[in-house]
Motif scaffolding. Structure first.
Motif, PDB file in Angstrom:
ATOM      1  N   VAL A  67      -5.637  -2.041  -7.188  1.00 17.06           N
ATOM      2  CA  VAL A  67      -6.499  -1.271  -6.377  1.00 17.06           C
ATOM      3  C   VAL A  67      -6.152  -1.506  -5.047  1.00 17.06           C
ATOM      4  CG1 VAL A  67      -8.847  -1.129  -5.600  1.00 17.06           C
ATOM      5  CG2 VAL A  67      -8.284  -1.496  -8.076  1.00 17.06           C
ATOM      6  N   VAL A  68      -6.136  -0.514  -4.278  1.00 20.61           N
ATOM      7  CA  VAL A  68      -6.185  -0.598  -2.885  1.00 20.61           C
ATOM      8  C   VAL A  68      -7.497  -0.699  -2.182  1.00 20.61           C
ATOM      9  CG1 VAL A  68      -5.175   0.473  -0.523  1.00 20.61           C
ATOM     10  CG2 VAL A  68      -4.054   0.999  -2.659  1.00 20.61           C
ATOM     11  N   GLU A  69      -7.640  -1.820  -1.558  1.00 22.50           N
ATOM     12  CA  GLU A  69      -8.963  -2.025  -0.920  1.00 22.50           C
ATOM     13  C   GLU A  69      -9.142  -1.509   0.608  1.00 22.50           C
ATOM     14  OE1 GLU A  69     -10.134  -5.896  -1.840  1.00 22.50           O
ATOM     15  OE2 GLU A  69      -9.178  -5.755  -3.755  1.00 22.50           O
ATOM     16  N   LEU A  70     -10.146  -0.919   0.797  1.00 21.51           N
ATOM     17  CA  LEU A  70     -10.443  -0.686   1.945  1.00 21.51           C
ATOM     18  C   LEU A  70     -11.377  -1.854   2.942  1.00 21.51           C
ATOM     19  CD1 LEU A  70     -10.536   1.413   4.585  1.00 21.51           C
ATOM     20  CD2 LEU A  70     -13.171   1.973   3.959  1.00 21.51           C
ATOM     21  N   VAL A 105      -5.885  -3.156   1.973  1.00 18.30           N
ATOM     22  CA  VAL A 105      -4.955  -4.215   1.512  1.00 18.30           C
ATOM     23  C   VAL A 105      -4.637  -3.875  -0.061  1.00 18.30           C
ATOM     24  CG1 VAL A 105      -6.170  -6.226   3.047  1.00 18.30           C
ATOM     25  CG2 VAL A 105      -7.205  -5.445   0.750  1.00 18.30           C
ATOM     26  N   VAL A 106      -3.457  -4.546  -0.344  1.00 18.51           N
ATOM     27  CA  VAL A 106      -3.100  -4.594  -1.584  1.00 18.51           C
ATOM     28  C   VAL A 106      -2.978  -6.132  -1.804  1.00 18.51           C
ATOM     29  CG1 VAL A 106      -1.489  -4.019  -3.761  1.00 18.51           C
ATOM     30  CG2 VAL A 106      -2.203  -2.188  -2.086  1.00 18.51           C
ATOM     31  N   PRO A 107      -3.837  -6.787  -2.556  1.00 13.89           N
ATOM     32  CA  PRO A 107      -3.693  -8.107  -2.611  1.00 13.89           C
ATOM     33  C   PRO A 107      -2.564  -8.490  -3.665  1.00 13.89           C
ATOM     34  CG  PRO A 107      -6.123  -7.714  -2.705  1.00 13.89           C
ATOM     35  CD  PRO A 107      -5.351  -6.504  -2.731  1.00 13.89           C
ATOM     36  N   GLY A 108      -1.602  -9.497  -3.277  1.00 13.53           N
ATOM     37  CA  GLY A 108      -0.743  -9.972  -4.022  1.00 13.53           C
ATOM     38  C   GLY A 108       0.595  -8.844  -4.193  1.00 13.53           C
ATOM     39  N   MET A 109       1.226  -8.910  -5.334  1.00 10.52           N
ATOM     40  CA  MET A 109       2.497  -8.091  -5.257  1.00 10.52           C
ATOM     41  C   MET A 109       2.352  -7.344  -6.620  1.00 10.52           C
ATOM     42  SD  MET A 109       4.765 -10.832  -3.656  1.00 10.52           S
ATOM     43  CE  MET A 109       6.364 -10.035  -3.509  1.00 10.52           C
ATOM     44  N   PRO A 110       1.518  -6.214  -6.967  1.00  9.44           N
ATOM     45  CA  PRO A 110       1.717  -5.740  -8.159  1.00  9.44           C
ATOM     46  C   PRO A 110       2.929  -5.062  -8.464  1.00  9.44           C
ATOM     47  CG  PRO A 110      -0.095  -4.860  -6.718  1.00  9.44           C
ATOM     48  CD  PRO A 110       0.548  -5.621  -5.841  1.00  9.44           C
ATOM     49  N   ALA A 111       3.500  -5.078  -9.819  1.00  6.19           N
ATOM     50  CA  ALA A 111       4.616  -4.615 -10.252  1.00  6.19           C
ATOM     51  C   ALA A 111       4.361  -3.305 -10.332  1.00  6.19           C
ATOM     52  CB  ALA A 111       5.124  -5.172 -11.643  1.00  6.19           C
ATOM     53  N   SER A 118       4.188  -1.220  -7.671  1.00  5.92           N
ATOM     54  CA  SER A 118       3.860  -0.567  -6.153  1.00  5.92           C
ATOM     55  C   SER A 118       5.042  -0.492  -5.319  1.00  5.92           C
ATOM     56  CB  SER A 118       2.760  -1.625  -5.681  1.00  5.92           C
ATOM     57  OG  SER A 118       3.400  -2.956  -5.356  1.00  5.92           O
ATOM     58  N   PRO A 119       4.503   0.403  -4.104  1.00  5.46           N
ATOM     59  CA  PRO A 119       5.874   0.579  -3.371  1.00  5.46           C
ATOM     60  C   PRO A 119       6.520  -0.827  -3.005  1.00  5.46           C
ATOM     61  CG  PRO A 119       4.217   2.084  -2.725  1.00  5.46           C
ATOM     62  CD  PRO A 119       3.561   1.001  -3.887  1.00  5.46           C
ATOM     63  N   GLY A 120       8.081  -0.770  -3.402  1.00  7.35           N
ATOM     64  CA  GLY A 120       8.670  -1.959  -2.873  1.00  7.35           C
ATOM     65  C   GLY A 120       8.816  -2.903  -4.033  1.00  7.35           C
ATOM     66  N   VAL A 168       0.876  -1.269   0.180  1.00  9.53           N
ATOM     67  CA  VAL A 168      -0.029   0.098  -0.223  1.00  9.53           C
ATOM     68  C   VAL A 168       1.006   1.265  -0.084  1.00  9.53           C
ATOM     69  CG1 VAL A 168      -1.801   1.255   1.504  1.00  9.53           C
ATOM     70  CG2 VAL A 168      -1.768  -1.146   1.227  1.00  9.53           C
ATOM     71  N   PRO A 169       0.655   2.205  -1.030  1.00  2.00           N
ATOM     72  CA  PRO A 169       1.274   3.442  -0.718  1.00  2.00           C
ATOM     73  C   PRO A 169       1.279   4.291   0.475  1.00  2.00           C
ATOM     74  CG  PRO A 169       0.036   3.115  -2.888  1.00  2.00           C
ATOM     75  CD  PRO A 169      -0.335   2.083  -1.955  1.00  2.00           C
ATOM     76  N   ALA A 170       2.294   4.891   0.868  1.00  4.98           N
ATOM     77  CA  ALA A 170       2.265   5.888   1.995  1.00  4.98           C
ATOM     78  C   ALA A 170       1.077   6.790   2.050  1.00  4.98           C
ATOM     79  CB  ALA A 170       3.798   6.399   2.301  1.00  4.98           C
TER      80      ALA A 170
END
Length: 181
Positions: free
Chosen positions: A163-166, A141-147, A149-151, A122-124
């Motif tokens: 998508v960042v999910e609430l 949550v950010v499920p998985g590891m999207p290319a 994304s931070p890190g 998740v981005p800061a």
């Protein structure tokens, strides 16, 4: 045919980057750690700090010691002004269960900050928005590891849409923000 080959090669390169990022940088950077406190053979807490630590609450990040992309995500949080305590553990499942990460929404690290959990890359800025708005929810949550994304940054700067999910208190999710569109 040529376009399909290009898409396949792009996805293959992103996958290789993702896999190597998670194994690339263990937490042994002396500049990152100010104190280490062993808690058990499988857990180690590393305390780190950043300037202006009174502005944001302390973040506790649970992750595997060998996860390079988690290490990079922690650096992203620190650059954004968070004070971060890293807890290295080989079994994240009890932590994910305790904080309420929904099934199939897990990632490689779990953070706790300001009464919420943050799962994955998740981005800061999204975390800061969560803390400012204070919705009645469990976390993000950010499920998985999207290319991208931070890190999980790619050398060419591309970002796979994600998508960042609430996560609501009942475990359901809704869109909080979109990235890479």
């Amino acid at each position: 045919m040529q376009r399909n080959r290009l898409v396949f090669l792009t996805l293959a390169l992103a996958s290789v980057h993702a896999l190597t990022a998670c194994a690339a940088a263990p937490d042994n950077n002396p500049a990152m750690a100010t104190a280490a406190t062993p808690t058990s053979p499988s857990q180690t807490a590393v305390h780190t700090s950043v300037p202006d630590e009174s502005a944001l609450p302390m973040m506790v990040v649970s992750k595997s010691a060998s996860c390079g992309c988690c290490h990079l995500w922690v650096e992203h949080m620190q650059k954004a002004g968070f004070t971060v305590e890293v807890v290295n553990t080989e079994d994240l499942n009890p932590i994910k269960e305790r904080v309420g990460v929904p099934y199939r929404k897990g990632s490689c690290h779990t953070a706790e900050v300001g009464g919420y959990f943050v799962e994955g890359h998740v981005p800061a800025d999204d975390i800061k928005r969560l803390l400012a708005e204070r919705p009645d929810a469990k976390g993000l949550v950010v499920p998985g590891m999207p290319a991208g994304s931070p890190g999980m940054e790619l050398p060419d700067g591309r970002v796979q849409p994600y998508v960042v999910e609430l996560v609501a208190n009942d475990g359901t999710t809704s869109e909080f923000s979109r990235h890479g569109d």
